[in-house]
Scaffold this active site. Structure first.
Site, PDB file in Angstrom:
ATOM      1  CG  HIS A 462      80.770  41.524 109.830  1.00 43.68           C
ATOM      2  ND1 HIS A 462      81.297  41.952 111.038  1.00 43.68           N
ATOM      3  CD2 HIS A 462      81.755  40.788 109.243  1.00 43.68           C
ATOM      4  CE1 HIS A 462      82.534  41.496 111.168  1.00 43.68           C
ATOM      5  NE2 HIS A 462      82.844  40.798 110.094  1.00 43.68           N
TER       6      HIS A 462
HETATM    7  C1  LIG Z   1      87.009  41.413 103.155  1.00 40.20           C
HETATM    8  C2  LIG Z   1      86.212  40.628 104.171  1.00 40.20           C
HETATM    9  C3  LIG Z   1      86.769  40.389 105.440  1.00 40.20           C
HETATM   10  C4  LIG Z   1      86.025  39.661 106.385  1.00 40.20           C
HETATM   11  N1  LIG Z   1      86.639  39.295 107.552  1.00 40.20           N
HETATM   12  C5  LIG Z   1      86.023  38.410 108.380  1.00 40.20           C
HETATM   13  C6  LIG Z   1      86.707  37.847 109.484  1.00 40.20           C
HETATM   14  O1  LIG Z   1      87.873  38.124 109.736  1.00 40.20           O
HETATM   15  N2  LIG Z   1      86.035  36.956 110.264  1.00 40.20           N
HETATM   16  C7  LIG Z   1      84.747  36.611 110.016  1.00 40.20           C
HETATM   17  O2  LIG Z   1      84.169  35.827 110.775  1.00 40.20           O
HETATM   18  N3  LIG Z   1      84.068  37.148 108.976  1.00 40.20           N
HETATM   19  C8  LIG Z   1      84.690  37.999 108.132  1.00 40.20           C
HETATM   20  N4  LIG Z   1      84.032  38.459 107.024  1.00 40.20           N
HETATM   21  C9  LIG Z   1      82.617  38.119 106.846  1.00 40.20           C
HETATM   22  C10 LIG Z   1      82.376  36.662 106.452  1.00 40.20           C
HETATM   23  O3  LIG Z   1      83.404  36.194 105.618  1.00 40.20           O
HETATM   24  C11 LIG Z   1      81.002  36.530 105.777  1.00 40.20           C
HETATM   25  O4  LIG Z   1      80.001  37.001 106.642  1.00 40.20           O
HETATM   26  C12 LIG Z   1      80.666  35.101 105.420  1.00 40.20           C
HETATM   27  O5  LIG Z   1      81.660  34.560 104.595  1.00 40.20           O
HETATM   28  C13 LIG Z   1      79.300  35.038 104.717  1.00 40.20           C
HETATM   29  O6  LIG Z   1      79.025  33.722 104.346  1.00 40.20           O
HETATM   30  P1  LIG Z   1      77.845  33.385 103.347  1.00 40.20           P
HETATM   31  O7  LIG Z   1      77.875  31.916 103.149  1.00 40.20           O
HETATM   32  O8  LIG Z   1      76.595  34.013 103.823  1.00 40.20           O
HETATM   33  O9  LIG Z   1      78.199  34.148 101.989  1.00 40.20           O
HETATM   34  P2  LIG Z   1      79.556  34.103 101.038  1.00 40.20           P
HETATM   35  O10 LIG Z   1      80.633  33.432 101.806  1.00 40.20           O
HETATM   36  O11 LIG Z   1      79.734  35.476 100.600  1.00 40.20           O
HETATM   37  O12 LIG Z   1      79.131  33.112  99.901  1.00 40.20           O
HETATM   38  C14 LIG Z   1      78.222  33.361  98.877  1.00 40.20           C
HETATM   39  C15 LIG Z   1      78.686  32.594  97.656  1.00 40.20           C
HETATM   40  O13 LIG Z   1      77.628  32.502  96.739  1.00 40.20           O
HETATM   41  C16 LIG Z   1      78.106  32.797  95.434  1.00 40.20           C
HETATM   42  N5  LIG Z   1      76.977  33.307  94.664  1.00 40.20           N
HETATM   43  C17 LIG Z   1      76.301  34.446  94.875  1.00 40.20           C
HETATM   44  N6  LIG Z   1      75.306  34.573  93.994  1.00 40.20           N
HETATM   45  C18 LIG Z   1      75.340  33.483  93.217  1.00 40.20           C
HETATM   46  C19 LIG Z   1      74.553  33.039  92.118  1.00 40.20           C
HETATM   47  N7  LIG Z   1      73.512  33.766  91.662  1.00 40.20           N
HETATM   48  N8  LIG Z   1      74.864  31.855  91.525  1.00 40.20           N
HETATM   49  C20 LIG Z   1      75.905  31.116  91.981  1.00 40.20           C
HETATM   50  N9  LIG Z   1      76.687  31.503  93.011  1.00 40.20           N
HETATM   51  C21 LIG Z   1      76.396  32.667  93.630  1.00 40.20           C
HETATM   52  C22 LIG Z   1      79.181  33.826  95.684  1.00 40.20           C
HETATM   53  O14 LIG Z   1      80.057  33.966  94.576  1.00 40.20           O
HETATM   54  C23 LIG Z   1      79.837  33.273  96.930  1.00 40.20           C
HETATM   55  O15 LIG Z   1      80.829  32.333  96.606  1.00 40.20           O
HETATM   56  C24 LIG Z   1      84.720  39.203 106.071  1.00 40.20           C
HETATM   57  C25 LIG Z   1      84.178  39.445 104.812  1.00 40.20           C
HETATM   58  C26 LIG Z   1      84.910  40.140 103.849  1.00 40.20           C
HETATM   59  C27 LIG Z   1      84.310  40.370 102.488  1.00 40.20           C
END
Ligand SMILES: Cc1cc2nc3c(=O)[nH]c(=O)nc-3n(C[C@H](O)[C@H](O)[C@H](O)COP(=O)(O)OP(=O)(O)OC[C@H]3O[C@@H](n4cnc5c(N)ncnc54)[C@H](O)[C@@H]3O)c2cc1C
Length: 520
Positions: A462
Site C-alpha cells: 500500500h
Molecule cells: C499484490 C498486491 C495486492 C494488493 N491487495 C489489495 C487488496 O486486496 N485490496 C486493496 O484494496 N488493495 C490492494 N492492493 C493495493 C491496491 O491495488 C493499490 O493501492 C491500487 O491499485 C493503486 O491504484 P493506483 O491507481 O494508484 O495505481 P496502479 O493501480 O498501480 O496503476 C498505475 C498504472 O499506471 C501504469 N503506469 C505507471 N507508469 C506509467 C507510465 N510512465 N506510462 C504509462 N503507464 C504507466 C502502471 O503500469 C499501472 O497500470 C494490492 C496491491 C498489490 C500490488
C-alpha cells in the site's frame, strides 16, 4: 489539440477516470498504459493472483533500497503493469479505511475530503451485492461481492478471534469498521472486477476513448506553466501527443517519477541528475508511506488448507460455475483491531488470514499444510521518499520507505505478532493448529520477536503519499488535485493521499478518481 484529456496509467484510478470522462461524448480521452492488455486468465480467475505475484511480465516488480531497520534487506514491491494496474494483480479485499482517516485529511488542508464528502464517491463506484444503504451503492461499475467459496479454517479464525476477546463485524465498510469477519471482494460473478473490467469494458465501444497499451510516458510536455501533452515510448520509438489536460494516474511510484523526469520536483535533486528544473516543487516523491506486514505461520494438522488444493479439480469447478477454491481471494477473513497502543477507538492493526502457508509473498513454497495470519500496523509514523536513480525515464526510481524508523512502529509490529499468536492459541484452533513455524516458540521476548520482524516483515502493498494533496509547502497537488503552480496538470491516484488510510488502498484510489471526474 488531439485530445481533451490525456491520462497516464490505466490502473485503479486511471481506468475509473477514463471510464467516467469518456461518458461525455464531446470529450476526447486518451489513456496511455505502459503494460499490455489484461488477457492473462490468472488475472480474471481470483485465486490466480497468487501466481501473478511471480510474474514480471505484468508487474513492475520493484525493490526498495536496503532497509536499515530490517537487517539491510531490500523488500519486494510488486505493482501492476497491465490494464487495470495493481487492481489486476491485487488480493481483491474491498476496504475503504476509517471515517477519521478522511476527516484528518480534511483537517490537514484537504478541504472537501472529509469522510462525509468522500462517501458519495465510494457509493457511486459500487455495485454492492448486499444492496444499497447509507454506506453502500448498487448499479455502479465496481462489483463488490461476498466470497463464493471460503475455506473452513477462515470460519475457525473468526471464531478464535472472538474467543481472544475481539468483536465481530459483518461489514468493514459500514458504520463500524472494528471487528473480525469475512472480507468482501472486488468481483463480479466470481471473476475479478479490476478497474479495467469495471470501467473500461463498458466504455470499449466509445469512439471518443482511445486506449494505447505498451505506451510508457517518459516526459510531460510543458509550455511555460501549462502542460500541453505527453512524450511516450512504444517499443523503440518515441511519440508525442497533445491535449487540453494531462492527468497522471501512474500510481504512488510512477507519478512522482514522471513529474521529476519532467523537471517538476525538488530543484537541487533534479539538478544532480542533469535535469532542467521547470518548477521547484519540494514535496514530489516525499511523504512515502506504506503498511509493513508480519506473517505468523503455524502448521495445520488437517489436510484442508489451500496448500495442496488440486489445481485441476478446482480449475474445472471454476470453469463450470465460477465456484470453489479458484473463486477465492485466499485472504478471505480478517479483522480490524484497536490495540492497547491506540489513542482512540480507531483500529490501528489490520489482519488478513490465509488458510495456507504464505512465505515471501508466496514465492517460497513450504512443504505440508499451514496457516498464516498477516498483521500490519495501520498508521505508521515512519516516512520515506522516492528519488530518481538517473534521468533515464526507463530506469526504476530509488524507493526508500524507512520502515520501522520510529519506536512506535516497532511497538505496533510486536503487538501484531502477539495478537496473531493469541488467536492461534484459542480453543477454536485446537483441532487444527500444529507447531508454530514463524516466529517459532523459542522467540518470546520483545528482543527475539523484534529480531524476527526485522528478518521477515514485508510490505502489504500500500505505498501512498508521494504527491500529497494539501496546502502546505510540501503539498504537490491542491485539494482539486491540480499540480500546484502549474496549469492543466493533475495527479489522480494513490500518490495524492496525504496519509495512509486504515485499510487497503484500491477502493480509495478509485474513489479519488470518481471524485476528481465529478468536479470537471
Ligand atoms: C499484490 C498486491 C495486492 C494488493 N491487495 C489489495 C487488496 O486486496 N485490496 C486493496 O484494496 N488493495 C490492494 N492492493 C493495493 C491496491 O491495488 C493499490 O493501492 C491500487 O491499485 C493503486 O491504484 P493506483 O491507481 O494508484 O495505481 P496502479 O493501480 O498501480 O496503476 C498505475 C498504472 O499506471 C501504469 N503506469 C505507471 N507508469 C506509467 C507510465 N510512465 N506510462 C504509462 N503507464 C504507466 C502502471 O503500469 C499501472 O497500470 C494490492 C496491491 C498489490 C500490488
Amino acid at each position: 489539440m488531439e485530445f481533451d484529456f490525456i491520462i497516464v496509467g490505466a490502473g485503479s484510478a486511471g481506468c475509473a477516470l477514463a471510464g467516467r470522462l469518456s461518458e461525455n461524448p464531446n470529450s476526447r480521452v486518451l489513456l496511455l498504459e505502459a503494460g499490455g492488455r489484461d488477457w492473462h486468465p490468472f488475472i480474471h480467475m481470483p485465486a490466480g493472483f497468487a501466481k501473478l505475484i511471480h510474474s514480471d511480465s505484468i508487474n513492475w516488480a520493484y525493490e526498495t533500497e536496503p532497509q536499515a531497520e530490517l537487517d539491510g534487506r531490500r523488500l519486494y514491491w510488486p505493482r501492476g503493469k497491465v490494464l487495470g494496474g495493481s487492481s489486476s494483480i491485487n488480493a481483491m479485499c474491498y476496504c475503504r479505511g476509517h471515517r477519521k482517516d478522511y476527516d484528518e485529511w480534511a483537517a490537514a488542508g484537504a478541504t472537501g475530503w472529509s469522510f462525509d464528502e468522500v462517501l458519495p464517491y465510494f457509493v457511486k463506484a459500487e455495485d454492492q451485492e448486499n444492496g444499497a444503504s447509507a454506506y453502500h451503492g448498487t448499479g455502479g461499475p465496481l462489483g463488490v461481492q461476498n466470497l463464493r467459496h471460503t475455506n473452513p479454517l477462515s470460519a475457525v479464525f473468526i471464531e478464535a478471534a472472538q474467543q481472544a476477546g475481539q468483536t465481530l463485524t459483518d461489514d468493514f465498510n459500514g458504520p463500524r469498521q472494528r471487528g473480525f469477519g469475512y472480507y468482501q471482494v472486488t468481483q463480479r460473478d466470481g471473476r475479478r472486477c479490476s478497474s479495467a473490467f469495471a470501467y473500461l469494458r463498458p466504455a470499449a465501444k466509445r469512439a471518443n476513448l482511445t486506449v494505447q497499451t505498451h505506451a510508457q510516458a517518459t516526459r510531460i510536455l510543458l509550455d511555460g506553466s501549462r502542460a500541453t501533452g505527453i512524450e511516450y515510448r512504444r517499443g523503440r520509438r518515441s511519440h508525442s501527443v497533445h491535449g487540453g489536460q494531462v492527468i497522471l494516474a501512474g500510481g504512488a511510484i510512477n507519478s512522482p517519477q514522471l513529474l521529476m523526469l519532467s523537471g517538476i520536483g525538488p530543484a537541487a535533486e533534479l539538478r544532480t541528475h542533469g535535469i532542467d528544473v521547470h518548477h521547484d516543487l519540494p514535496g514530489v516523491g516525499k511523504n512515502l508511506q506504506d503498511h509493513l506486514d508480519i506473517c505468523t505461520l503455524a502448521h495445520c494438522r488437517e489436510p484442508i488448507t489451500y496448500d495442496k488444493v488440486s489445481e485441476f479439480a478446482s480449475g474445472l469447478r471454476y470453469l463450470f460455475g465460477r465456484k470453489g477454491p479458484a473463486s477465492s481471494n485466499i485472504a478471505e477473513a480478517g479483522g480490524f483491531v484497536v490495540s492497547r497502543h491506540a489513542t482512540d477507538d480507531r483500529p490501528d492493526i489490520q489482519m488478513h488470514f490465509v488458510p495456507a502457508f504464505l512465505d515471501d509473498h508466496g514465492r517460497n513454497i513450504l512443504p505440508g499444510h499451514g496457516m498464516t495470519i498477516h498483521a500490519c500496523a495501520l498508521r505508521p509514523q515512519s516516512r520515506g521518499e522516492l528519488t530518481l536513480q538517473s534521468s533515464d525515464a526507463l530506469a526504476a526510481p530509488l524507493l526508500q520507505p524507512n520502515y520501522l524508523e520510529y519506536e512506535y512502529d516497532r511497538r505496533l509490529m510486536l503487538e501484531c505478532v502477539r495478537l496473531a499468536r493469541e488467536i492461534f492459541s484459542q480453543q477454536a484452533f485446537r483441532p487444527y493448529a500444529g507447531a508454530e513455524l514463524y516466529p517459532g516458540v523459542e522467540a518470546q521476548s520483545d528482543e527475539a520477536l523484534l529480531r524476527f520482524i526485522r528478518r521477515r516483515a514485508e510490505t502489504i502493498y500500500h505505498p501512498v503519499g508521494t504527491c500529497k494533496m494539501g496546502v502546505d509547502p510540501m503539498a504537490v497537488v491542491d485539494p482539486q488535485l491540480n499540480v500546484r503552480g502549474l496549469d492543466a496538470l493533475s495527479v489522480v491516484d494513490a500518490s495524492i493521499m496525504p496519509a495512509l488510510v486504515s485499510g487497503n488502498t484500491n477502493a480509495p484510489a478509485i474513489m479519488i478518481a470518481e471524485k476528481f471526474a465529478a468536479q470537471l
